[in-house]
Design an enzyme around this catalytic site. Sequence first.
Site, PDB file in Angstrom:
ATOM      1  N   TRP A  69     -62.219  -5.786   9.002  1.00 24.70           N
ATOM      2  CA  TRP A  69     -63.356  -6.609   9.428  1.00 24.70           C
ATOM      3  C   TRP A  69     -64.424  -6.689   8.353  1.00 24.70           C
ATOM      4  O   TRP A  69     -64.999  -7.745   8.116  1.00 24.70           O
ATOM      5  CB  TRP A  69     -63.925  -6.144  10.764  1.00 24.70           C
ATOM      6  CG  TRP A  69     -63.012  -6.517  11.880  1.00 24.70           C
ATOM      7  CD1 TRP A  69     -62.323  -5.668  12.704  1.00 24.70           C
ATOM      8  CD2 TRP A  69     -62.622  -7.849  12.285  1.00 24.70           C
ATOM      9  NE1 TRP A  69     -61.544  -6.386  13.585  1.00 24.70           N
ATOM     10  CE2 TRP A  69     -61.711  -7.714  13.353  1.00 24.70           C
ATOM     11  CE3 TRP A  69     -62.956  -9.124  11.846  1.00 24.70           C
ATOM     12  CZ2 TRP A  69     -61.133  -8.820  13.992  1.00 24.70           C
ATOM     13  CZ3 TRP A  69     -62.386 -10.228  12.468  1.00 24.70           C
ATOM     14  CH2 TRP A  69     -61.481 -10.070  13.528  1.00 24.70           C
ATOM     15  N   ASP A  82     -72.188  -4.764  11.562  1.00 21.24           N
ATOM     16  CA  ASP A  82     -71.248  -5.348  12.512  1.00 21.24           C
ATOM     17  C   ASP A  82     -70.836  -4.213  13.449  1.00 21.24           C
ATOM     18  O   ASP A  82     -70.055  -3.343  13.080  1.00 21.24           O
ATOM     19  CB  ASP A  82     -70.037  -5.911  11.770  1.00 21.24           C
ATOM     20  CG  ASP A  82     -68.953  -6.420  12.719  1.00 21.24           C
ATOM     21  OD1 ASP A  82     -69.128  -6.306  13.956  1.00 21.24           O
ATOM     22  OD2 ASP A  82     -67.929  -6.936  12.223  1.00 21.24           O
ATOM     23  N   LYS A 102     -65.376  -6.562  23.124  1.00 21.15           N
ATOM     24  CA  LYS A 102     -64.762  -5.257  22.954  1.00 21.15           C
ATOM     25  C   LYS A 102     -65.385  -4.264  23.923  1.00 21.15           C
ATOM     26  O   LYS A 102     -64.714  -3.689  24.751  1.00 21.15           O
ATOM     27  CB  LYS A 102     -64.935  -4.741  21.517  1.00 21.15           C
ATOM     28  CG  LYS A 102     -63.946  -5.287  20.491  1.00 21.15           C
ATOM     29  CD  LYS A 102     -64.010  -6.776  20.295  1.00 21.15           C
ATOM     30  CE  LYS A 102     -62.933  -7.340  19.416  1.00 21.15           C
ATOM     31  NZ  LYS A 102     -63.145  -7.229  17.994  1.00 21.15           N
TER      32      LYS A 102
HETATM   33  C1  LIG Z   1     -63.297  -8.328  16.994  1.00 25.84           C
HETATM   34  C2  LIG Z   1     -64.156  -8.072  15.831  1.00 25.84           C
HETATM   35  C3  LIG Z   1     -64.723  -9.127  15.096  1.00 25.84           C
HETATM   36  C4  LIG Z   1     -64.429 -10.588  15.384  1.00 25.84           C
HETATM   37  O1  LIG Z   1     -65.015 -11.025  16.532  1.00 25.84           O
HETATM   38  P1  LIG Z   1     -64.861 -12.546  17.028  1.00 25.84           P
HETATM   39  O2  LIG Z   1     -65.728 -12.562  18.240  1.00 25.84           O
HETATM   40  O3  LIG Z   1     -63.423 -12.771  17.312  1.00 25.84           O
HETATM   41  O4  LIG Z   1     -65.371 -13.422  15.951  1.00 25.84           O
HETATM   42  C5  LIG Z   1     -65.551  -8.808  14.040  1.00 25.84           C
HETATM   43  N1  LIG Z   1     -65.824  -7.527  13.727  1.00 25.84           N
HETATM   44  C6  LIG Z   1     -65.289  -6.489  14.396  1.00 25.84           C
HETATM   45  C7  LIG Z   1     -65.643  -5.095  13.999  1.00 25.84           C
HETATM   46  C8  LIG Z   1     -64.442  -6.724  15.474  1.00 25.84           C
HETATM   47  O5  LIG Z   1     -63.922  -5.694  16.148  1.00 25.84           O
END
Ligand SMILES: *Cc1c(COP(=O)(O)O)cnc(C)c1O
Length: 368
Positions: free
Chosen positions: A104, A174, A198
Amino acid sequence: MTKRVFNFSAGPAVLPVSVLEEAQRDLVAMPGHGMSVLEMSHRSKAFIAIMEQTEADLRTVLAIPDDYRVLFLHGGSRLQFSMVPMNLLGGKEKSADYIVSGSWGNNALKEARREGNINVAWDGKATEYDRLPETRDIKLDPNASYVHFTSNETIQGVQFAEEPAVGKVPLVCDASSDILSRPLPIEQYGLIYACAQKNAGPAGVTIVIIRDDLLQRSPESLPGMLSYRTHAEKESAFNTPPCFALYMVGLIAKWLREEVGGLEAMNTLNQQKAKLLYDVLDQSEGFFRGHAQAACRSLMNVTFRLPSEELEKQFLAEAAEGDLVSLKGHRSVGGIRASIYNAMPIEGVEALKKHMLAFQAKHAGQKV
Ligand SMILES: *Cc1c(COP(=O)(O)O)cnc(C)c1O
């Protein structure tokens, strides 16, 4: 109720049953409103109250200081990979630092590079993202516009136990796969973003927590939908917000506050759950091989391999027979990934542990 399985999906992921039941009760008609959230105007008093309560509960559980704004946006975390540099970079002559600790972080880096000058302050690729940097290994530029990192790498299963030290440069995180899993020192951050699917709700809404002063950086030339300042000025209703997803985030925040008892309690439970599985790895004499180095293990995504791909297939098939589903590792790394977010009950983790021990007992002799 029809039977539920133990769902170890990395996202969209398991939600608390009590939250699903409340949403179900509200679905045809919310008490006092005679309609569901799906049908309400986003400008109605009823919906604005839901938004305000959601923000208030998030502020309470995360202890968000007053000089931070909470935004509810569209576009997932992927859009944040672009919005962060678009809004915070501050011009062509400026640059930002990225700490890349997994897939990511790498995706965030790729998008940021489309927007301007980006330095890689650290990259864990050489050891397949199985570890995190020591402070001395991170090459920071004191004049950077911001430092970006990924608190939990959902695919590799490595998680920062604490924030990297970045001095006065705004720290951008993030936190998509571990927000609300533990208390956070928000005041150490400039901006935190997390898609909801998540650990914070369903897909469709992304939470952004941004320090007030950083809103001034958004260039005038940016399209309104891509500007943090616009979204802040319009209180996340510049256009129609993802109303239902936002309402679900509100139910999750209320669940954390009222049923779980806050993020300290949540963290304690998450530690217990993760320990159940990591103990199995550590005591398996190499049958289960964890991907992450012990000091960097994620409490959210437990990643491991078995002695062969054949055994991994069999492990997954037999798990599914026992109602333990979505345990396959991400296609880019293979193996097994058990995502054990907030809403995964400890009973689910215990059931997985039992399956692992039984599987090992049956197959350890085949070890290659
Ligand atoms: C799932 C995830 C993303 C992507 O998220 P989207 O909503 O699909 O754009 C980005 N960063 C991390 C750490 C993730 O687990």
